[in-house]
Design a protein around this motif. Structure first.
Motif, PDB file in Angstrom:
ATOM      1  N   PRO A  33       2.742  -6.163   3.378  1.00 20.06           N
ATOM      2  CA  PRO A  33       3.806  -7.152   3.512  1.00 20.06           C
ATOM      3  C   PRO A  33       4.997  -6.623   4.278  1.00 20.06           C
ATOM      4  N   GLY A  34       4.887  -6.565   5.581  1.00 23.13           N
ATOM      5  CA  GLY A  34       6.010  -6.102   6.396  1.00 23.13           C
ATOM      6  C   GLY A  34       7.060  -7.172   6.562  1.00 23.13           C
ATOM      7  N   GLN A  35       8.151  -6.824   7.231  1.00 24.62           N
ATOM      8  CA  GLN A  35       9.226  -7.789   7.463  1.00 24.62           C
ATOM      9  C   GLN A  35       8.912  -8.588   8.717  1.00 24.62           C
ATOM     10  N   SER A  36       8.003  -9.549   8.613  1.00 22.86           N
ATOM     11  CA  SER A  36       7.608 -10.355   9.766  1.00 22.86           C
ATOM     12  C   SER A  36       8.777 -11.189  10.250  1.00 22.86           C
ATOM     13  N   ALA A  37       8.960 -11.246  11.568  1.00 22.91           N
ATOM     14  CA  ALA A  37      10.110 -11.944  12.123  1.00 22.91           C
ATOM     15  C   ALA A  37       9.958 -13.453  12.076  1.00 22.91           C
TER      16      ALA A  37
ATOM     17  N   ARG B 208      -1.751  10.195   3.821  1.00 24.03           N
ATOM     18  CA  ARG B 208      -2.790  10.873   3.029  1.00 24.03           C
ATOM     19  C   ARG B 208      -3.760   9.856   2.441  1.00 24.03           C
ATOM     20  N   GLU B 209      -3.242   8.765   1.883  1.00 26.51           N
ATOM     21  CA  GLU B 209      -4.124   7.777   1.268  1.00 26.51           C
ATOM     22  C   GLU B 209      -4.995   7.075   2.304  1.00 26.51           C
ATOM     23  N   VAL B 210      -4.433   6.800   3.475  1.00 25.68           N
ATOM     24  CA  VAL B 210      -5.248   6.212   4.543  1.00 25.68           C
ATOM     25  C   VAL B 210      -6.324   7.200   4.962  1.00 25.68           C
ATOM     26  N   ALA B 211      -5.946   8.458   5.208  1.00 23.20           N
ATOM     27  CA  ALA B 211      -6.865   9.447   5.761  1.00 23.20           C
ATOM     28  C   ALA B 211      -7.954   9.865   4.778  1.00 23.20           C
TER      29      ALA B 211
ATOM     30  N   PRO C  51      -0.018   2.500  -0.254  1.00 27.59           N
ATOM     31  CA  PRO C  51       1.257   3.190  -0.028  1.00 27.59           C
ATOM     32  C   PRO C  51       1.916   2.808   1.292  1.00 27.59           C
ATOM     33  N   LEU C  52       1.111   2.503   2.313  1.00 29.01           N
ATOM     34  CA  LEU C  52       1.693   2.057   3.580  1.00 29.01           C
ATOM     35  C   LEU C  52       2.359   0.696   3.397  1.00 29.01           C
ATOM     36  N   GLY C  53       1.748  -0.151   2.574  1.00 32.72           N
ATOM     37  CA  GLY C  53       2.369  -1.434   2.262  1.00 32.72           C
ATOM     38  C   GLY C  53       3.680  -1.262   1.515  1.00 32.72           C
ATOM     39  N   GLU C  54       3.714  -0.296   0.600  1.00 27.83           N
ATOM     40  CA  GLU C  54       4.961  -0.028  -0.128  1.00 27.83           C
ATOM     41  C   GLU C  54       6.053   0.443   0.825  1.00 27.83           C
ATOM     42  N   LEU C  55       5.672   1.281   1.790  1.00 32.10           N
ATOM     43  CA  LEU C  55       6.643   1.742   2.789  1.00 32.10           C
ATOM     44  C   LEU C  55       7.203   0.566   3.576  1.00 32.10           C
ATOM     45  N   ALA C  56       6.326  -0.367   3.952  1.00 30.78           N
ATOM     46  CA  ALA C  56       6.776  -1.532   4.706  1.00 30.78           C
ATOM     47  C   ALA C  56       7.746  -2.382   3.901  1.00 30.78           C
TER      48      ALA C  56
ATOM     49  N   SER D 288       3.219   1.669  15.985  1.00 32.89           N
ATOM     50  CA  SER D 288       2.383   2.759  15.483  1.00 32.89           C
ATOM     51  C   SER D 288       1.080   2.172  14.962  1.00 32.89           C
ATOM     52  N   PHE D 289       0.031   2.978  15.001  1.00 31.48           N
ATOM     53  CA  PHE D 289      -1.296   2.529  14.580  1.00 31.48           C
ATOM     54  C   PHE D 289      -1.965   3.638  13.778  1.00 31.48           C
ATOM     55  N   VAL D 290      -2.665   3.263  12.689  1.00 32.84           N
ATOM     56  CA  VAL D 290      -3.456   4.224  11.918  1.00 32.84           C
ATOM     57  C   VAL D 290      -4.745   3.565  11.454  1.00 32.84           C
ATOM     58  N   SER D 291      -5.787   4.382  11.360  1.00 30.70           N
ATOM     59  CA  SER D 291      -7.071   3.926  10.839  1.00 30.70           C
ATOM     60  C   SER D 291      -7.847   5.156  10.406  1.00 30.70           C
ATOM     61  N   MET D 292      -8.471   5.090   9.240  1.00 27.44           N
ATOM     62  CA  MET D 292      -9.245   6.224   8.755  1.00 27.44           C
ATOM     63  C   MET D 292     -10.514   6.416   9.579  1.00 27.44           C
ATOM     64  N   LEU D 293     -10.854   7.661   9.867  1.00 31.50           N
ATOM     65  CA  LEU D 293     -12.165   8.009  10.389  1.00 31.50           C
ATOM     66  C   LEU D 293     -13.081   8.110   9.168  1.00 31.50           C
ATOM     67  N   ILE D 294     -13.916   7.096   8.974  1.00 35.57           N
ATOM     68  CA  ILE D 294     -14.587   6.904   7.689  1.00 35.57           C
ATOM     69  C   ILE D 294     -15.490   8.074   7.312  1.00 35.57           C
ATOM     70  N   GLY D 295     -16.173   8.660   8.272  1.00 37.00           N
ATOM     71  CA  GLY D 295     -17.079   9.760   7.969  1.00 37.00           C
ATOM     72  C   GLY D 295     -16.403  11.113   7.989  1.00 37.00           C
TER      73      GLY D 295
END
Length: 263
Positions: free
Chosen positions: A35-39, A92-95, A102-107, A152-159
């Motif tokens: 839930p970011g601060q959408s304009a 850390r949680e994403v990776a 936690p990224l949502g909490e940061l947003a 910024s962009f993040v995505s886990m490398l699943i394997g």
């Protein structure tokens, strides 16, 4: 290790990614909303003009699926990660777990995050059997305002144990119809030992690879594997565990991020 991609059919992976695997995807691969601060439309509360961007993220690897991508529009003061610094709890949680909570909490906690968009599915290379169900690229719509001028962009490398694809604080296009393209590299969060073992990977990893080893995997961090390191460029798959580097390894860049300002 035997090359499982040569003996596993697309029909097999459709069976593996049934109810159990899809439930694991929902639990482990970033299904939480951000839930970011959408304009929104018009202007924000500070009188800043709203802006809309089309962001396309493409997986450039041949053997490494991504969790659903998360893109963030923010002010220059926000830094999701930096090489040489310890990873934040959000990274850390994403990776480690593909967890966007936690990224949502940061947003939610900082007004410097001006907009967030998250994909609906993992991004799976065409070379893997699970590409029958999941695309290699996703297009997202990101809303922000003039103050949220960076992406910024993040995505886990699943394997992996704690690997992620990332892009930190790059400029968003200023003019309507202007587009920019960025290559994203792979990073090691430095928070978990790289065992490369199925038992230490999120459960959907094997399903997306079209493999059934009989080992369940885990969607939670293992304290016994905790590592007090810093973010570094990822060394890739080296073959110390269950993954063959020739099949599941990669070279940088791992992702292409294209951004176009729509209005």
């Amino acid at each position: 290790m035997r090359d499982m991609t040569k003996t596993t059919t697309r029909r097999t992976v459709l069976g593996l990614t049934g109810a159990g695997a899809l439930a694991a995807l929902a639990g482990c691969l970033g299904s939480a909303s951000l839930p970011g601060q959408s304009a929104g439309n018009g202007t924000d509360g500070n009188g800043q003009s709203a802006r809309t961007y089309r962001v396309t993220v493409a997986n450039l690897t041949t053997g490494q699926p991504f969790t659903p991508p998360a893109v963030v529009a923010h002010r220059a003061s926000v830094e999701l990660f930096a090489v040489g610094d310890p990873a934040s709890d959000a990274i850390r949680e994403v990776a480690e777990n593909g967890n966007l909570g936690p990224l949502g909490e940061l947003a939610e906690e900082t007004d410097d995050v001006r907009g967030v968009a998250v994909g609906d599915t993992p991004l799976v290379p065409d070379e893997l059997p699970a590409s029958e169900m999941f695309p290699a690229a996703a297009t997202l719509e990101l809303e922000t305002d003039a103050s949220g001028a960076y992406l910024s962009f993040v995505s886990m490398l699943i394997g992996t144990n704690d690997g992620f694809a990332g892009l930190d604080t790059v400029p968003l296009p200023e003019r309507v119809n202007e587009s920019r393209s960025y290559f994203a590299a792979s990073y090691d969060a430095g928070t978990e030992v790289n065992t490369e073992a199925y038992g230490d990977m999120v459960p959907p990893a094997q399903a997306l690879y079209g493999i059934d080893s009989g080992i369940e995997g885990t969607g939670a961090s293992d304290p016994d594997l905790a590592e007090d390191g810093v973010v570094t460029p990822h060394a890739g798959i080296v073959g110390d565990g269950d993954l063959d580097p020739a099949v599941y390894g990669w070279d940088d860049p791992v992702a292409l991020v294209q951004v176009e300002r729509l209005d």
